[in-house]
Scaffold this active site. Structure first.
Site, mmCIF file in Angstrom:
data_model
loop_
_atom_site.group_PDB
_atom_site.id
_atom_site.type_symbol
_atom_site.label_atom_id
_atom_site.label_comp_id
_atom_site.label_asym_id
_atom_site.label_seq_id
_atom_site.Cartn_x
_atom_site.Cartn_y
_atom_site.Cartn_z
ATOM 1 N N LYS A 21 39.347 36.186 38.623
ATOM 2 C CA LYS A 21 37.983 36.524 39.116
ATOM 3 C C LYS A 21 37.824 35.663 40.192
ATOM 4 O O LYS A 21 38.153 34.306 40.379
ATOM 5 C CB LYS A 21 36.921 35.859 37.996
ATOM 6 C CG LYS A 21 35.590 35.941 38.407
ATOM 7 C CD LYS A 21 34.614 35.304 37.340
ATOM 8 C CE LYS A 21 33.136 35.124 37.741
ATOM 9 N NZ LYS A 21 32.653 36.552 38.181
ATOM 10 N N THR A 24 31.783 36.144 42.689
ATOM 11 C CA THR A 24 30.708 36.005 41.807
ATOM 12 C C THR A 24 29.673 36.898 42.500
ATOM 13 O O THR A 24 29.364 36.743 43.853
ATOM 14 C CB THR A 24 30.046 34.588 41.527
ATOM 15 O OG1 THR A 24 29.120 34.510 40.422
ATOM 16 C CG2 THR A 24 30.015 33.948 42.685
ATOM 17 N N GLU A 74 35.931 40.930 39.846
ATOM 18 C CA GLU A 74 35.309 40.437 38.606
ATOM 19 C C GLU A 74 36.221 40.323 37.265
ATOM 20 O O GLU A 74 35.720 39.760 36.546
ATOM 21 C CB GLU A 74 33.772 41.193 38.713
ATOM 22 C CG GLU A 74 32.879 40.560 39.579
ATOM 23 C CD GLU A 74 32.289 39.270 39.253
ATOM 24 O OE1 GLU A 74 32.454 38.669 38.218
ATOM 25 O OE2 GLU A 74 31.280 38.923 39.823
#
Length: 103
Positions: A21, A24, A74
């Site tokens: 990841k 954000t 993500e």
């Protein structure tokens, strides 16, 4: 103890720590971060610190313009990403993408 600068749901902790990841997506309340910022990261559930990240870039996006690249960054499918964003930020369309790397 120092306060955390940003929090993530605990379910994302391992993906962040392993580099799966790398972005954000946040609402306007967290649109102030900029490239070069070094942030303490905690878990949303208990505010426990788990790493430090450096912001490597920022951009804006709408729910409709989220794409496969965002989903890959993500570590989820595009449908899942859109569902998660809609659950976290109901009735919002404008978002802020924060690109980061773990330090």
């Amino acid at each position: 103890m120092q306060p955390n600068d940003i929090t993530f749901f605990q379910r994302f902790q391992n993906d962040i720590l392993t580099g799966r990841k790398t972005i954000t997506i946040r609402d306007a309340s967290e649109s102030h971060f900029k490239a070069g910022d070094v942030l303490r990261v905690g878990r949303f559930e208990d505010d426990g610190y788990f790493c430090t990240i450096e912001v490597t870039g920022t951009s804006t996006v709408t729910l409709d313009t989220l794409n496969e690249k965002h989903a890959q960054q993500e570590n989820m499918s595009l449908d899942e990403l859109k569902r998660v964003i809609a659950e976290i930020y109901p009735n919002q369309m404008q978002f802020y993408v924060i690109d980061f790397k773990c330090l």
